[in-house]
Design a protein around this motif. Sequence first.
Motif, short mmCIF file in Angstrom:
data_model
loop_
_atom_site.label_atom_id
_atom_site.label_comp_id
_atom_site.label_asym_id
_atom_site.label_seq_id
_atom_site.Cartn_x
_atom_site.Cartn_y
_atom_site.Cartn_z
N GLY A 121 -18.82 -5.22 -11.34
CA GLY A 121 -18.16 -5.03 -12.63
C GLY A 121 -17.88 -3.58 -12.97
O GLY A 121 -17.47 -3.27 -14.10
N LYS A 122 -18.09 -2.68 -11.99
CA LYS A 122 -17.91 -1.25 -12.28
C LYS A 122 -16.44 -0.87 -12.25
O LYS A 122 -15.94 -0.32 -11.28
N ALA A 123 -15.74 -1.20 -13.28
CA ALA A 123 -14.33 -0.85 -13.40
C ALA A 123 -14.09 -0.31 -14.79
O ALA A 123 -14.68 -0.79 -15.77
N ASP A 124 -13.21 0.68 -14.85
CA ASP A 124 -12.86 1.21 -16.16
C ASP A 124 -12.30 0.08 -17.02
O ASP A 124 -11.62 -0.80 -16.52
N PHE A 125 -12.62 0.14 -18.28
CA PHE A 125 -12.09 -0.79 -19.28
C PHE A 125 -12.72 -2.17 -19.23
O PHE A 125 -12.26 -3.08 -19.92
N THR A 126 -13.77 -2.36 -18.41
CA THR A 126 -14.49 -3.61 -18.47
C THR A 126 -15.17 -3.74 -19.84
O THR A 126 -15.77 -2.79 -20.33
N ARG A 127 -15.03 -4.91 -20.43
CA ARG A 127 -15.67 -5.19 -21.72
C ARG A 127 -16.93 -5.99 -21.44
O ARG A 127 -16.86 -7.02 -20.76
N TRP A 128 -18.06 -5.57 -21.98
CA TRP A 128 -19.36 -6.13 -21.65
C TRP A 128 -20.05 -6.81 -22.83
O TRP A 128 -19.91 -6.37 -23.97
N GLY A 129 -20.79 -7.86 -22.51
CA GLY A 129 -21.75 -8.41 -23.45
C GLY A 129 -23.01 -7.56 -23.42
O GLY A 129 -23.18 -6.70 -22.56
N GLN A 130 -23.92 -7.85 -24.34
CA GLN A 130 -25.12 -7.03 -24.46
C GLN A 130 -26.20 -7.43 -23.47
O GLN A 130 -27.18 -6.69 -23.30
N GLY A 131 -26.03 -8.56 -22.80
CA GLY A 131 -27.01 -9.02 -21.84
C GLY A 131 -28.00 -9.98 -22.46
O GLY A 131 -28.36 -9.85 -23.63
N THR A 132 -28.43 -10.96 -21.66
CA THR A 132 -29.43 -11.90 -22.11
C THR A 132 -30.40 -12.16 -20.96
O THR A 132 -29.99 -12.31 -19.81
N GLN A 133 -31.69 -12.21 -21.29
CA GLN A 133 -32.72 -12.37 -20.27
C GLN A 133 -32.84 -13.83 -19.87
O GLN A 133 -32.96 -14.71 -20.73
N VAL A 134 -32.84 -14.07 -18.57
CA VAL A 134 -33.13 -15.39 -18.02
C VAL A 134 -34.37 -15.25 -17.14
O VAL A 134 -34.39 -14.43 -16.21
N THR A 135 -35.39 -16.01 -17.44
CA THR A 135 -36.63 -15.98 -16.67
C THR A 135 -36.92 -17.37 -16.15
O THR A 135 -36.98 -18.33 -16.94
N VAL A 136 -37.05 -17.48 -14.84
CA VAL A 136 -37.33 -18.77 -14.21
C VAL A 136 -38.75 -18.71 -13.67
O VAL A 136 -39.04 -17.97 -12.73
N SER A 137 -39.63 -19.48 -14.28
CA SER A 137 -41.04 -19.41 -13.91
C SER A 137 -41.75 -20.69 -14.34
O SER A 137 -41.40 -21.29 -15.37
N SER A 138 -42.74 -21.06 -13.55
CA SER A 138 -43.55 -22.22 -13.92
C SER A 138 -44.78 -21.78 -14.71
O SER A 138 -45.58 -22.61 -15.14
#
Length: 130
Positions: free
Chosen positions: A113-130
């Motif tokens: 995604g390293k391109a000029d003018f890319t619009r980004w979300g703030q990120g969300t954590q996904v954790t997969v664990s038992s």
Amino acid sequence: QVHFVESGGGLVQPGGSLRLSCTASGFTLEYYAIGWFRQAPGKEREGVSCVGSSSAGGVYSYDFAKGRFTVSRDNAKNTMYLQMNDLKPEDTAVYYCAALSTRDIELWCDGGGKADFTRWGQGTQVTVSS
């Protein structure tokens, strides 16, 4: 500047499912290529799956995502989604949505995604664990 409101992350057991959502703000998502990226601790950000604009089409996904992860968009809601099934512990990461006006989704995805003018979300954590 906030481009997206991102939601849907959390803790899930192996084999479980999650759906991530990103609602775009200030631009019309259907005219953009959309992509999901992720970054695990200590690793570079990597592409998950990238899809062309509504008119251009096309899907570029990585092997780990094929058959388990699906990218979609709802133009009426200006929202994009990542449906993740059969989650594995190695899928644990911060997941980011992004949009870019481009026809070369493979290049964009391969570059994390390293391109000029890319619009980004703030990120969300996904954790997969038992």
